[in-house]
Design an enzyme around this catalytic site. Structure first.
Site, PDB file in Angstrom:
ATOM      1  CG  ASP A 194      71.635  61.020  70.785  1.00  0.00           C
ATOM      2  OD1 ASP A 194      72.684  61.087  70.196  1.00  0.00           O
ATOM      3  OD2 ASP A 194      71.346  62.189  71.405  1.00  0.00           O
ATOM      4  CB  CYS A 225      78.081  40.316  78.336  1.00  0.00           C
ATOM      5  SG  CYS A 225      77.088  41.062  77.008  1.00  0.00           S
ATOM      6  CB  CYS A 273      75.884  40.242  73.722  1.00  0.00           C
ATOM      7  SG  CYS A 273      77.795  40.138  73.366  1.00  0.00           S
ATOM      8  CB  CYS A 285      79.592  37.649  76.001  1.00  0.00           C
ATOM      9  SG  CYS A 285      80.568  39.296  76.031  1.00  0.00           S
ATOM     10  CG  HIS A 302      80.130  43.342  74.423  1.00  0.00           C
ATOM     11  ND1 HIS A 302      79.701  42.637  75.548  1.00  0.00           N
ATOM     12  CD2 HIS A 302      81.079  44.488  75.069  1.00  0.00           C
ATOM     13  CE1 HIS A 302      80.059  43.054  76.560  1.00  0.00           C
ATOM     14  NE2 HIS A 302      80.988  44.196  76.666  1.00  0.00           N
TER      15      HIS A 302
END
Ligand code: ZN
Length: 342
Positions: free
Chosen positions: A234, A272, A274, A277, A303
């Site tokens: 994490d 990418c 996402c 992007c 992103h």
């Protein structure tokens, strides 16, 4: 695990998280118990329903916050008394209380209550906190009442190899569902972290339980940890740096506040997948950051979380097909201080 301290991964909806590939996220026991209160969340149907996330949730136990707020806290063998950072009210956290709160929240994985200390303290002081962590671990196991919630123990011991080995053996000897390694990424050197992970890995041997390295890290850090057997991470870093304009890409770190991006029509990272992007340019993001538009924080966070989770997927693939070492070199080059795009 993206980090949702206050039952929210800052600026992202559960749908954003799902699209980014999030399999599990982390929420914070300390913060949620103070506000809005775990009893309230329990009454409202538990943490999953409260935050609208139906995937797995891990809750930390509050030990890290007690450490971060050390100037506001007092530790004894039974637990910790500390002042709320919200209103200064006196609060008490014990192993039993930490389990009670996490059971009320209804997370899928609860963490044992531990005492972490500055890794650079003398070994004698680290040993005292470690012994306390082991005693508290036993009390957490004894206090649990839910059968539908996993409980992970936490290995401490600072950067002293003997203490780390001892702690790994002690925690592994208890009936936890998974094993976390805490007290790292708190100011020690990279070499010290690697050495601690090495020792813990040796001590755990073929133990089949999930291994979780708490609070790590940046993309280059994942490799050394994965190599030593870590399964779960994490870190607030991907979303925290995103809100400051720093995005992680296959061309290295970029700071979107830099003036050179104001005329750059390309995406943050052409490879990418996402939303940021696919639909927006670096120039647009650079403008949003300068104008302090809220969308800047969401798009940059979308992103960085996507980048990080895709990297973990690449790492899993690389372990399977034998390209781990070459992927590590590529990412290390991308993130080296001399790398392109800074
Ligand atoms: Zn992207």
């Amino acid at each position: 695990m993206p980090v949702g301290t206050q039952a929210s991964v800052k600026s992202l909806t559960p749908s954003d998280l799902r699209t980014a590939g999030t399999q599990i996220l982390l929420a914070n026991t300390y913060h949620l118990s103070l506000r809005p209160g775990h009893e309230r969340i329990a009454t409202l149907g538990g943490l999953h329903r409260f935050m609208g996330w139906d995937g797995p949730i891990l809750t930390d136990s509050g030990g890290f916050q007690v450490f971060s707020l050390a100037h506001l806290s007092r530790v004894d063998d039974d637990g910790v008394t500390f002042a709320s950072h919200l209103d200064g009210s006196s609060q008490r956290l014990t192993p039993e209380r930490a389990i009670e709160i996490q059971e009320a929240l209804g997370s899928d994985i609860a963490m044992a209550f531990d005492q972490l200390v500055d890794a650079t303290l003398p070994a004698r002081e680290v040993a005292v906190a470690m012994a306390r962590t082991h005693a508290w671990a036993e009390r957490c196991l004894a206090a649990r009442s839910r059968t539908d919630q996993a409980l992970f123990g936490i290995v401490q011991g600072g950067v002293d190899e003997g203490l780390r080995r001892e702690s790994a053996a002690a925690i592994a000897g208890m009936a936890f569902d998974g094993i976390a390694i805490g007290g790292l990424s708190v100011g020690e050197s990279k070499d010290q972290m690697a050495a601690a992970l090495e020792v813990v890995g040796e001590a755990l041997g073929e133990d089949p339980r999930v291994r979780y390295l708490m609070g790590v890290g940046s993309p280059p850090d994942f490799f050394g940890a994965v190599e030593r057997g870590i399964d779960l991470f994490d870190c607030v870093l991907p979303t925290r740096v995103a809100r400051n304009g720093q995005v992680w890409t296959r061309a290295g770190k970029l700071n979107l506040r830099n003036a050179r991006f104001l005329d750059d029509p390309g995406p943050i990272d052409p490879e990418c997948r996402c939303e940021a992007c696919r639909n927006h340019s670096r120039a647009y993001l650079a403008h949003l950051f300068r104008a302090e538009e809220l969308l800047a924080y969401r798009l940059s966070s979308v992103h960085n979380v996507t980048y990080t989770l895709d990297l973990m997927e690449q790492i899993r693939g690389a372990l399977a097909d034998g390209s781990f070492a070459s992927l590590r070199e590529v990412v290390a080059a991308q993130f080296s201080s001399a790398g392109p795009g800074r």
